[in-house]
Design an enzyme around this catalytic site. Structure first.
Site, PDB file in Angstrom:
ATOM      1  N   LYS A 258       0.858  -1.194   0.000  1.00  0.00           N
ATOM      2  CA  LYS A 258       0.000   0.000   0.000  1.00  0.00           C
ATOM      3  C   LYS A 258       0.890   1.237   0.000  1.00  0.00           C
ATOM      4  O   LYS A 258       1.692   1.437   0.910  1.00  0.00           O
ATOM      5  CB  LYS A 258      -0.895   0.009   1.246  1.00  0.00           C
ATOM      6  N   ASP A 263      -2.639  10.440   3.534  1.00  0.00           N
ATOM      7  CA  ASP A 263      -4.006  10.002   3.800  1.00  0.00           C
ATOM      8  C   ASP A 263      -4.705  10.990   4.728  1.00  0.00           C
ATOM      9  O   ASP A 263      -4.478  11.000   5.936  1.00  0.00           O
ATOM     10  CB  ASP A 263      -3.971   8.595   4.439  1.00  0.00           C
ATOM     11  N   LYS A 270     -10.130  12.892   8.352  1.00  0.00           N
ATOM     12  CA  LYS A 270      -9.566  12.604   9.668  1.00  0.00           C
ATOM     13  C   LYS A 270      -9.515  13.881  10.500  1.00  0.00           C
ATOM     14  O   LYS A 270      -9.429  14.977   9.947  1.00  0.00           O
ATOM     15  CB  LYS A 270      -8.115  12.112   9.507  1.00  0.00           C
ATOM     16  N   ASP A 281       1.902   6.618   5.318  1.00  0.00           N
ATOM     17  CA  ASP A 281       0.886   5.656   4.898  1.00  0.00           C
ATOM     18  C   ASP A 281       1.271   4.906   3.617  1.00  0.00           C
ATOM     19  O   ASP A 281       0.497   4.114   3.087  1.00  0.00           O
ATOM     20  CB  ASP A 281      -0.474   6.355   4.744  1.00  0.00           C
ATOM     21  N   ASP A 340     -12.004   6.799   4.301  1.00  0.00           N
ATOM     22  CA  ASP A 340     -10.746   6.677   5.052  1.00  0.00           C
ATOM     23  C   ASP A 340     -10.264   5.219   5.089  1.00  0.00           C
ATOM     24  O   ASP A 340      -9.134   4.941   5.485  1.00  0.00           O
ATOM     25  CB  ASP A 340     -10.930   7.223   6.470  1.00  0.00           C
ATOM     26  N   GLU A 342      -9.158   3.415   2.763  1.00  0.00           N
ATOM     27  CA  GLU A 342      -8.741   3.461   1.365  1.00  0.00           C
ATOM     28  C   GLU A 342      -7.670   2.420   1.014  1.00  0.00           C
ATOM     29  O   GLU A 342      -7.566   2.016  -0.137  1.00  0.00           O
ATOM     30  CB  GLU A 342      -8.240   4.866   1.014  1.00  0.00           C
ATOM     31  N   ARG A 344      -7.332  -0.724   1.667  1.00  0.00           N
ATOM     32  CA  ARG A 344      -7.861  -2.002   1.161  1.00  0.00           C
ATOM     33  C   ARG A 344      -8.381  -1.853  -0.272  1.00  0.00           C
ATOM     34  O   ARG A 344      -8.337  -2.809  -1.043  1.00  0.00           O
ATOM     35  CB  ARG A 344      -8.947  -2.524   2.119  1.00  0.00           C
TER      36      ARG A 344
HETATM   37  N1  BES Z   1      -3.791   4.696   7.100  1.00  0.00           N
HETATM   38  C1  BES Z   1      -4.836   4.431   7.996  1.00  0.00           C
HETATM   39  C2  BES Z   1      -4.441   3.472   9.118  1.00  0.00           C
HETATM   40  C3  BES Z   1      -3.377   3.950  10.065  1.00  0.00           C
HETATM   41  C4  BES Z   1      -3.736   4.478  11.285  1.00  0.00           C
HETATM   42  C5  BES Z   1      -2.050   3.815   9.756  1.00  0.00           C
HETATM   43  C6  BES Z   1      -2.754   4.885  12.167  1.00  0.00           C
HETATM   44  C7  BES Z   1      -1.087   4.227  10.639  1.00  0.00           C
HETATM   45  C8  BES Z   1      -1.434   4.758  11.848  1.00  0.00           C
HETATM   46  C9  BES Z   1      -6.020   3.842   7.245  1.00  0.00           C
HETATM   47  O1  BES Z   1      -6.159   4.257   5.936  1.00  0.00           O
HETATM   48  C10 BES Z   1      -7.229   4.259   7.977  1.00  0.00           C
HETATM   49  O2  BES Z   1      -7.511   5.427   7.995  1.00  0.00           O
HETATM   50  N2  BES Z   1      -7.943   3.312   8.553  1.00  0.00           N
HETATM   51  C11 BES Z   1      -9.118   3.588   9.266  1.00  0.00           C
HETATM   52  C12 BES Z   1     -10.109   2.519   8.915  1.00  0.00           C
HETATM   53  C13 BES Z   1     -11.505   2.820   9.366  1.00  0.00           C
HETATM   54  C14 BES Z   1     -12.061   4.000   8.606  1.00  0.00           C
HETATM   55  C15 BES Z   1     -12.347   1.599   9.157  1.00  0.00           C
HETATM   56  C16 BES Z   1      -8.789   3.562  10.751  1.00  0.00           C
HETATM   57  O3  BES Z   1      -7.959   2.736  11.168  1.00  0.00           O
HETATM   58  O4  BES Z   1      -9.312   4.377  11.477  1.00  0.00           O
HETATM   59 ZN    ZN Z   2      -4.480   4.945   5.003  1.00  0.00          ZN
HETATM   60 MN    MN Z   3      -7.334   6.021   5.719  1.00  0.00          MN
END
Ligand code: BES
Ligand code: ZN
Ligand code: MN
Length: 496
Positions: A258, A263, A270, A281, A340, A342, A344
């Site tokens: 990825k 992000d 966010k 990210d 968010d 994204e 996956r």
């Molecule tokens: N890039 C983030 C995950 C992340 C969080 C990486 C903290 C490094 C540190 C990912 O894209 C994300 O935002 N995931 C969300 C998923 C949710 C919307 C289901 C999350 O973990 O809050």
């Molecule tokens: Zn992300």
């Molecule tokens: Mn995200």
């Protein structure tokens, strides 16, 4: 920082600057250590007798201006009692590197005595890994010192140590590539500039192809492309091929990453606090890139394919909205509930592409995929999900041997049911509970029966504290584990 080797006849009495000498766990002073002890009127022996210095693995003790020697300081470093494994020597090197990093002049001569050449090479790469510094944006005096300084290592067999260092240094250089990419800010590293840096790998024999928006659209990567619609930057998919096996047609090992260069969450934006960390990210793509550099530098006898999806996730009038439905490369439709989630969406199309195009022997994808994995495992273990017990064990063994933490979590139909959609084939989030698992279930929907593993590295990519083998910041977690996985399972056993 540069590392050079010299032979064991180097004289510790005449070494300038900092001299480092290794002491075994039995506390017996021999070779250079005993010569230094004599020059210093028995001071080292007294430190051992008084149990001031216990010579435990990784112990260090500094003697300023040692009498009878040219050096400005002498550092004792303990080998410990146990027989040295590769990672023990590497970690000891890391601890020596940490001690050197505190000095005004971090240059040193390390007297490694009669340590095996392969262990000397590990020690050397440990020093180098710990002394890494990302100095691109530091100006002024401090910048001159950060990560600088030459280290000379006096080894019993200089030639053998130098030769063994080719392999361990390939890993250090690959890891540095990952750390550099992870550390770069998003105004400098966006999909096109990331792709350019990967094109540089062709000088090491990696075949690199870059695909942009038009081609990705033609192929049908509707899931990956929907993530970048709000960005000014064109999305890119980069395929890196290293063909090192005797049989160039043998099914490759495939690493997928990825690469979200920033992000914000997109329309599901966010909160502001900590958002700057989302420059990391692209950590999964960073590890894949570092692996490709490592296998190329050490000329691995394996076929390895690296695929990264480089996309920026931003809010905009053109951005994907919550509720939008997209068609992935596999043909399956996805209801985007949360923009968010994204990562996956990016990986889904890459996994389909990897299987269709390369029919890999095994596929491992890496991603900073979920905050939930940090809640579950903290910053000590990456999360492992897999459809194959064998591949899981191979990964766990490789991680263990390299001293990187990994922990397997479950996949099952119950979790898969959580991402059912009433309008499309699936939705991209499964609710609050088991967030890392439902993310993995989503990915599994794009994998057939071939051995596959997903590693969620959200908690181990950017570290708040230094460890023996990395400073604070980008760790490069995973390059060592994947390199070992390839070496131990996808290459002919070396006869050495
Ligand atoms: N890039 C983030 C995950 C992340 C969080 C990486 C903290 C490094 C540190 C990912 O894209 C994300 O935002 N995931 C969300 C998923 C949710 C919307 C289901 C999350 O973990 O809050
Ligand atoms: Zn992300
Ligand atoms: Mn995200």
């Amino acid at each position: 920082m540069t590392i050079t080797f010299t032979d064991a006849t180097a004289d510790i009495i005449k070494a300038g600057g900092t001299a480092v000498v290794l002491v075994g766990g039995d506390g017996k002073l021999s070779g250079s250590a005993s010569a230094a002890n004599e020059a210093m009127g028995g001071a080292l022996q007294r430190a051992l007798d008084a149990k001031s210095f216990k010579a435990k693995h990784g112990d260090t003790m500094t003697f300023p201006f040692p009498g009878g020697m040219k050096a400005e300081r002498l550092i004792l470093a303990g080998l410990g009692k146990d027989k040295q494994k590769a990672t023990d020597a590497r970690v000891l090197g890391g601890k020596i590197g940490a001690a050197l990093g505190k000095l005004d002049d971090p240059g040193a001569t390390v007297f490694a005595g009669d340590l095996d050449a392969s262990l000397v090479a590990e020690l050397a790469s440990g020093i180098k890994l710990r002394r890494y510094a990302f100095t691109t944006y530091k100006t002024g005096k401090d910048a001159d010192k950060l990560g600088k300084g030459g280290v000379t290592i006096a080894a019993a067999d200089e030639g053998a140590a130098t030769a063994a260092f080719t392999d361990t240094d390939a890993l250090a250089e690959g890891t540095f590539f990952t750390r550099d990419l992870v550390s770069e800010p998003a105004n400098v590293l966006y999909p096109a500039t990331f792709a350019e840096r990967l094109e540089d790998l062709s000088q090491h024999g990696v075949e690199v192809t870059v695909m942009g928006d038009a081609e990705l659209e033609k192929i049908g990567m509707g899931s990956l492309l929907c993530v970048g619609l709000g960005s000014q930057h064109e999305s890119k998919v980069v395929v890196m091929k290293w063909n090192g096996a005797d049989d160039a047609k043998a099914a490759p090992f495939c690493a997928v990453g990825k690469g979200v260069t920033f992000d914000t969450g997109g329309i599901s934006i966010k909160p502001a606090g900590g958002m700057e960390e989302m420059t990391m990210d692209m950590g999964g793509a960073g590890v894949v890139s570092g692996l490709m550099k490592t296998v190329a530098l050490r000329k691995a006898k394996a076929n390895v394919v690296g695929i990264v999806g480089l996309v920026e996730n931003m809010p905009d009038g053109k951005a994907t909205r919550p509720g939008d439905i997209v068609t992935s490369l596999s043909g399956k439709t996805i209801e985007v509930i949360n923009t968010d989630a994204e990562g996956r969406l990016v990986l889904a199309d890459l996994l389909t592409y990897a299987q269709r195009e390369f029919k890999p022997a095994a596929t491992v994808n890496l991603a900073t995929l979920t905050g939930a994995i940090i809640v579950a495992l903290g910053n000590y273990n990456a999360g492992l999900f897999s459809n194959s017990d064998e591949l899981s064990e191979q990964l766990a063994d490789a991680a263990e041997a390299e001293g990187e933490g990994i922990w397997r979590l479950p996949l099952s139909k119950e979790y898969d049911d959580l991402i059912k959609s009433s309008l499309a084939d699936m939705k991209n989030v499964g609710g609050r509970s088991a967030g890392s698992i439902t993310a993995a279930q989503f990915l599994q929907r794009f994998v057939n029966d071939t051995p596959w593993a997903h590693i969620d590295i959200a908690g181990v990519t950017l570290m708040k504290e230094a460890k023996p083998l990395h400073p604070k910041g980008a760790s490069g977690w995973g390059v060592a584990t994947l390199n070992r996985l390839v070496r131990d399972n996808f290459e002919p056993k070396s006869t050495a």
